[in-house]
Design a protein around this motif. Structure first.
Motif, PDB file in Angstrom:
ATOM      1  N   LEU A   1       0.839  -1.204   0.000  1.00  0.00           N
ATOM      2  CA  LEU A   1       0.000   0.000   0.000  1.00  0.00           C
ATOM      3  C   LEU A   1       0.867   1.243   0.000  1.00  0.00           C
ATOM      4  CD1 LEU A   1      -2.696  -1.092   2.582  1.00  0.00           C
ATOM      5  CD2 LEU A   1      -2.795  -1.176   0.111  1.00  0.00           C
TER       6      LEU A   1
ATOM      7  N   LEU B   1      13.937  -1.855   3.057  1.00  0.00           N
ATOM      8  CA  LEU B   1      12.752  -2.150   3.871  1.00  0.00           C
ATOM      9  C   LEU B   1      12.395  -3.630   3.766  1.00  0.00           C
ATOM     10  CD1 LEU B   1      10.520  -0.892   5.666  1.00  0.00           C
ATOM     11  CD2 LEU B   1       9.088  -0.865   3.639  1.00  0.00           C
TER      12      LEU B   1
ATOM     13  N   TYR C   1       0.444  -7.068   8.330  1.00  0.00           N
ATOM     14  CA  TYR C   1       1.497  -6.277   8.953  1.00  0.00           C
ATOM     15  C   TYR C   1       2.340  -5.584   7.902  1.00  0.00           C
ATOM     16  CZ  TYR C   1       0.412  -8.550  13.295  1.00  0.00           C
ATOM     17  OH  TYR C   1      -0.236  -8.975  14.407  1.00  0.00           O
TER      18      TYR C   1
ATOM     19  N   ALA D   1       1.385  -4.874   4.857  1.00  0.00           N
ATOM     20  CA  ALA D   1       0.551  -3.867   4.198  1.00  0.00           C
ATOM     21  C   ALA D   1       0.547  -2.574   5.016  1.00  0.00           C
ATOM     22  CB  ALA D   1      -0.871  -4.395   4.014  1.00  0.00           C
ATOM     23  N   ILE D   2       0.379  -2.719   6.318  1.00  0.00           N
ATOM     24  CA  ILE D   2       0.294  -1.526   7.166  1.00  0.00           C
ATOM     25  C   ILE D   2       1.638  -0.810   7.219  1.00  0.00           C
ATOM     26  CG2 ILE D   2       0.020  -0.803   9.559  1.00  0.00           C
ATOM     27  CD1 ILE D   2      -2.156  -3.093   9.658  1.00  0.00           C
ATOM     28  N   LEU D   3       2.716  -1.567   7.296  1.00  0.00           N
ATOM     29  CA  LEU D   3       4.036  -0.928   7.311  1.00  0.00           C
ATOM     30  C   LEU D   3       4.298  -0.184   6.006  1.00  0.00           C
ATOM     31  CD1 LEU D   3       6.654  -3.241   9.004  1.00  0.00           C
ATOM     32  CD2 LEU D   3       5.731  -1.080   9.777  1.00  0.00           C
TER      33      LEU D   3
ATOM     34  N   GLN E   1       2.149   1.078   4.085  1.00  0.00           N
ATOM     35  CA  GLN E   1       1.303   2.274   4.079  1.00  0.00           C
ATOM     36  C   GLN E   1       1.908   3.354   4.979  1.00  0.00           C
ATOM     37  OE1 GLN E   1      -2.744   1.843   5.613  1.00  0.00           O
ATOM     38  NE2 GLN E   1      -3.404   2.966   3.817  1.00  0.00           N
ATOM     39  N   ALA E   2       2.439   2.935   6.110  1.00  0.00           N
ATOM     40  CA  ALA E   2       3.062   3.899   7.014  1.00  0.00           C
ATOM     41  C   ALA E   2       4.269   4.565   6.348  1.00  0.00           C
ATOM     42  CB  ALA E   2       3.481   3.206   8.305  1.00  0.00           C
ATOM     43  N   LEU E   3       4.960   3.795   5.506  1.00  0.00           N
ATOM     44  CA  LEU E   3       6.095   4.366   4.777  1.00  0.00           C
ATOM     45  C   LEU E   3       5.624   5.509   3.896  1.00  0.00           C
ATOM     46  CD1 LEU E   3       9.143   4.030   4.062  1.00  0.00           C
ATOM     47  CD2 LEU E   3       8.399   2.639   2.136  1.00  0.00           C
TER      48      LEU E   3
ATOM     49  N   ALA F   1       2.981   7.353   4.376  1.00  0.00           N
ATOM     50  CA  ALA F   1       2.622   8.475   5.244  1.00  0.00           C
ATOM     51  C   ALA F   1       3.872   9.236   5.679  1.00  0.00           C
ATOM     52  CB  ALA F   1       1.861   7.965   6.463  1.00  0.00           C
ATOM     53  N   ALA F   2       4.918   8.491   6.060  1.00  0.00           N
ATOM     54  CA  ALA F   2       6.140   9.126   6.533  1.00  0.00           C
ATOM     55  C   ALA F   2       6.796   9.949   5.428  1.00  0.00           C
ATOM     56  CB  ALA F   2       7.107   8.053   7.044  1.00  0.00           C
TER      57      ALA F   2
ATOM     58  N   ILE G   1       4.922  13.243   4.874  1.00  0.00           N
ATOM     59  CA  ILE G   1       5.175  14.182   5.962  1.00  0.00           C
ATOM     60  C   ILE G   1       6.557  14.804   5.807  1.00  0.00           C
ATOM     61  CG2 ILE G   1       5.596  14.319   8.439  1.00  0.00           C
ATOM     62  CD1 ILE G   1       3.393  12.144   8.721  1.00  0.00           C
ATOM     63  N   LEU G   2       7.520  13.977   5.428  1.00  0.00           N
ATOM     64  CA  LEU G   2       8.884  14.475   5.249  1.00  0.00           C
ATOM     65  C   LEU G   2       8.946  15.497   4.115  1.00  0.00           C
ATOM     66  CD1 LEU G   2      11.628  13.945   6.499  1.00  0.00           C
ATOM     67  CD2 LEU G   2      12.083  12.308   4.687  1.00  0.00           C
TER      68      LEU G   2
ATOM     69  N   ILE H   1      -0.882   8.238   1.085  1.00  0.00           N
ATOM     70  CA  ILE H   1      -1.638   7.030   1.394  1.00  0.00           C
ATOM     71  C   ILE H   1      -2.762   6.803   0.387  1.00  0.00           C
ATOM     72  CG2 ILE H   1      -3.194   6.022   3.094  1.00  0.00           C
ATOM     73  CD1 ILE H   1      -1.605   7.263   5.250  1.00  0.00           C
TER      74      ILE H   1
END
Lengths: 295, 241, 365
Positions: C61, C129, C142, C144-146, C148-150, C152-153, C156-157, C271
């Motif tokens: 994701l 990663l 897990y 998928a969520i990681l 996706q968090a990447l 998001a990060a 933000i950066l 995301i």
């Protein structure tokens, strides 16, 4: 010194928010293994419950206390509806559940836009939450942060007690540990699933109420918090409330301390790196291996 | 050919010793049956040997210590196993299943090319397990017994030297059981075989030696006749049935 | 069998090439053609997702991250080329926070660095990663969520570093593409041809990966990772190849998206766009070669057609697509095609009854 203490308090209050938004997930994702991306929209529903309620009950204090159970019920019922209509059919396909509930979350966001308008709206905070408690000249704790901390802890205690000491809680844990055995023992697993989903989603509604105290609310607020919430549960571990609690406060504190020395964006990225590093040390899914049938 | 030597093997789950100090020697080329009541630690023993669960003690196969190595390394050293529920790749064909099993040592270039011909070992295994006519069928469409044979075939082409079979005839019809037994004879000709089995008739026909496990410990060991005559075994196990 | 497949594939590629290179440029206006170029870029991402998710079970994701890395690498080079040697890009001068070009911008002035970087940078990040999480058996939801968090990060950066990344505005207003004026329709057409050619190339690569022994192994890992381990393979490496390949494809797509569309910004890679990449793949048929491409183009086209006039209707439709396709037609439209095909009698009927079991001893004798 006071700087550190005040950053620590900020960290704890960030942690309290994280905990509130993740607590419901630690039930639906952590206990049932359902990846519900619409959880963020249940939070949103809780927040809009306050917004609507304040049109009826103008006193902000009363509306807040009425909103807490009401938001729980509203979000909980939405959760049950979702479970009955969709998720129940997808228990064997967790990744597909993720995508399906993402679709649901898109629809709910658009519904919110159509009903309440796209711009963010602000709710009124009760007077007793707008003040501060001054501990020293440099260390000021805001009332609404303290309230959220109390709310989060109360929710954890209530959930722990409910899971551990009520018959419903015992049934939930039985189904989590061995669904087939629970079914054979006369537990209506379908009903337990729905109840678990009701409570987990209801907690999202409570989190939504809390978020109204921190800033304006809007249709996309769910998307903004859902990833953080999932990270907390992932790092906290499956089936353990205490894992989520510890991780939420640890991440909050980490973020607040890093934020102080760098910037918010760097802090967010570092939190992500920290979670990946943490999973190197304690990976999930490693302990759930069943050996007799690998399928 | 190499034998399996297990010394003081212990597997502990949350304070409960599922395998509690087992010593076991399987001679090269032996067909050893592991029997014992449910919870005796049979499958856990196999799990420990193949690297699936953490264990203390020592497991040597030939000159190599197996404990502490990751699962795929142990597999590459010639140790293969089956599972109680036949686990084959259901969406792949019989041929593809065998080809993958035969290919752990393939280099990157071979992997990135298409299979142009069927490897000789795969062709032979198809004949041995009697599935040559079904080679292009998806493994998911096979009957239960055929899946078990496919798993054994996968072990053959994987070129394992130690075979660990977890209840290979559970749920099979009488004819299927006999065919499996014959298959076992064939594959054990130049391999060391350990079989977990509850089926006593099957054990009597095919076992060379037997080890009885009870509560994580070795209760008795010897030929089929010796074990059956052992009063301790009769008490905890055979006497019950 | 193999010969028939490659013959059919050859015809398929030829038809695709004729459609993309001969029919589309004649039939479509310049505007439509540049829209098609955009859709084809999104389709490249879909090819990679089809490989990683459809064949490998890796629901990623966060493809927006790799799309963005490729896009920003290309955009930085084009910005520097526009500005001229030794000059700072226009937006940096505008914000006026910087006296000199940041060190990490400098190498992108060289096309010899920037062009390989559009592909290699995403692959490197995916490798890092992937090797961390796959080796520790972080999988399924897990992973998928990681991923996706990447995403998001990364967003933000990018937004946080406005002075050097353009923040929410991203990088835009490009004049030239390797010396060619991007305002000239002829050059826009050239960009389209490059995009179409690269898509066909990526399809050929994906096809080779899917049909190779590796492709079979990847499916095996998807269906039973542990079983593969017991055959002596390390599934982490198998997954890593698919993930890194998908990242490279997304990076290339991002790199071509920039000259084709003229912008790259955080809203294109966060995301939401990352998960939108997935829906096209799901609609077309996740485990097929062409399904993701057609699905991605169809969904992107529907989005353009609907979202301008009825933005609300598009969001509802997109949500419904996720729900209906994934829940009730997990094989995508490709599975419908297959069902229709199966209705027709097969050319060479397979034996209906299972072959008789031959006793192994008889075989040996």
């Amino acid at each position: 010194m006071t700087v550190i203490v005040s950053q620590l308090f900020t960290g704890v209050s960030i942690g309290a928010v994280l905990l509130l938004i993740a607590l419901g997930l630690s039930l639906t994702f952590g206990q049932m293994g359902v990846i519900n991306m619409a959880h963020g929209e249940f939070i949103m529903a809780g927040a809009y419950t306050v917004y609507v309620l304040q049109k009826v009950i103008t006193d902000a204090g009363w509306s807040l206390f009425v909103a807490l159970p009401l938001a729980f019920a509203v979000a909980g019922l939405m959760g049950v509806l979702l479970e009955v209509l969709l998720i129940r059919r997808l228990y064997a396909r967790p990744l597909d559940t993720l995508l399906v509930t993402w679709g649901v979350s898109l629809i709910l966001q658009q519904l919110a836009r159509d009903i309440f308008g796209a711009p963010n709206v602000q709710t009124r905070a009760p007077d007793f939450l707008t003040g501060n408690i001054k501990i020293t000249d440099d260390l000021v704790l805001s009332n609404n942060r303290l309230f959220i901390l109390t709310l989060a802890l109360a929710a954890v205690v209530a959930l722990t007690v409910a899971l551990r000491y009520t018959s419903l809680g015992r049934r939930i844990r039985a189904v989590v540990q061995n669904r087939d055995l629970a079914a054979v023992s006369g537990i209506a697993t379908g009903r337990v699933d729905r109840l678990t989903f009701f409570i987990g989603s209801g907690l999202a509604g409570v989190a939504g109420v809390a978020l109204t105290l921190l800033g304006p609310i809007g249709p996309t607020m769910g998307t903004n918090v859902i990833v953080d919430a999932f990270l907390v549960v992932v790092a906290g571990g499956i089936g353990h409330l205490k894992g989520s609690v510890i991780v939420a406060f640890a991440l909050g504190t980490l973020q607040s301390l890093v934020e102080y020395s760098t910037t918010v964006s760097v802090a967010k990225v570092l939190v992500f790196v920290a979670i990946v590093a943490f999973l190197q040390w304690r990976p999930q899914g490693l302990f759930t291996l069943r050996t007799r049938s690998l399928a | 050919m190499s034998g399996l030597v297990v010394r003081d093997l212990r597997v502990v789950f949350d304070g409960f010793a599922a395998v509690d100090g087992v010593d076991l020697e399987v001679a090269p080329g032996d067909i050893r049956f592991l029997i014992g009541p449910n919870g005796a630690g049979k499958t856990t023993l196999v799990d420990a040997v193949t690297g699936l669960v953490k264990a203390t003690g020592s497991v040597r196969f030939g000159d190599d210590e197996l404990l502490g190595r990751p699962v795929h390394r142990i597999a590459r050293m010639g140790v293969g196993r089956t599972f109680q529920t036949a686990t084959v790749f259901e969406e792949l064909t019989v041929l593809q299943n065998l080809d993958i099993a035969a290919g752990a040592g393939r280099g990157a270039l071979t992997l990135l090319r298409r299979r142009r011909s069927v490897p000789v070992s795969v062709e032979e295994a198809l004949e041995t397990i009697g599935l040559a006519g079904l080679r292009d069928k998806p493994a998911g469409a096979l009957a239960h017994g055929q899946k078990q044979w496919l798993e054994i075939g996968m072990l053959l082409v994987q070129d394992v030297k130690l075979l660990l079979l977890d209840e290979p005839v559970a749920g099979m019809s009488h004819d299927e059981r006999d065919a499996t037994g014959a298959l076992l004879r064939v594959v054990s000709a130049d391999r060391t075989v350990v079989v977990i089995e509850h089926d006593m008739d099957f054990m009597r026909s095919f076992a060379n030696t037997v080890t009885v496990l009870h509560a994580g410990k070795v209760l008795s060991e010897g030929s089929v006749a010796q074990v059956q005559a052992d009063p301790a075994v009769q008490q905890v196990y055979l006497g019950v049935s | 069998m193999t010969a028939r497949y490659s013959w059919r594939a050859g015809v398929g590629f030829a038809v695709g090439a004729v459609l993309l290179f001969a029919v589309a440029p004649v039939a479509l206006s310049d505007f439509r053609l540049s829209l098609l170029a955009k859709y084809l870029c999104l389709a490249m991402v879909a090819v990679g997702i089809g490989l990683a998710w459809g064949r490998g079970g890796l629901l990623t994701l966060g493809q927006g991250v790799f799309f963005g890395l490729g896009g920003y690498a290309m955009a930085m080079h084009m910005k520097l080329a526009d500005a001229g040697p030794g000059e700072m890009p226009d937006f940096m001068q505008l914000y006026g926070q910087l006296d000199a070009l940041p060190w990490w911008w400098r190498p992108f002035a060289s096309p010899w660095f920037a062009l390989p970087a559009t592909v290699l940078l995403p692959m490197l990040v995916a490798f890092l990663l992937g090797s961390l999480v796959f080796r520790r058996r972080v999988r399924g939801a897990y992973f998928a969520i990681l991923s996706q968090a990447l995403a998001a990060a990364m967003v933000i950066l990018l937004i946080g570093q406005q002075g050097t990344t353009g923040g929410t505005n991203g990088l835009t207003d490009f004049q030239g593409f390797f010396g060619y004026d991007l305002d000239d329709p002829v050059n826009q057409r050239m960009v389209y041809f490059i995009v179409a050619g690269v898509l066909l190339l990526l399809l050929a690569i994906a096809r080779q990966l899917m049909l190779s022994r590796y492709g079979e192994l990847l499916v095996a890992v998807r269906d039973s990772e542990e079983r593969v381990r017991f055959l002596g393979y390390n599934p982490a490496n198998v997954k890593l190849v698919a993930y890194v390949a998908a990242a490279g494809m997304a990076g290339l797509a991002g790199a071509l998206f920039v000259p084709a569309v003229g912008i790259i910004n955080p809203a294109l890679i966060g995301i939401v766009p990352s998960i939108e990449f997935v829906i096209g793949v799901a609609v077309g048929g996740r485990a097929t070669l062409l399904g993701p491409v057609l699905g991605a183009v169809a969904v992107a086209w529907a989005k353009t057609a609907l979202s301008e006039e009825f933005p609300a209707a598009w969001t509802y439709l997109q949500g419904l697509l996720f729900v209906l396709v994934v829940a009730f037609l997990p094989g995508g439209l490709a599975s419908l095609v297959r069902m229709v095909r199966r209705r027709r009698p097969p050319p060479d009927p397979a034996p209906v009854s299972p072959a008789p079991v031959v006793s192994p001893q008889e075989v040996r004798a």
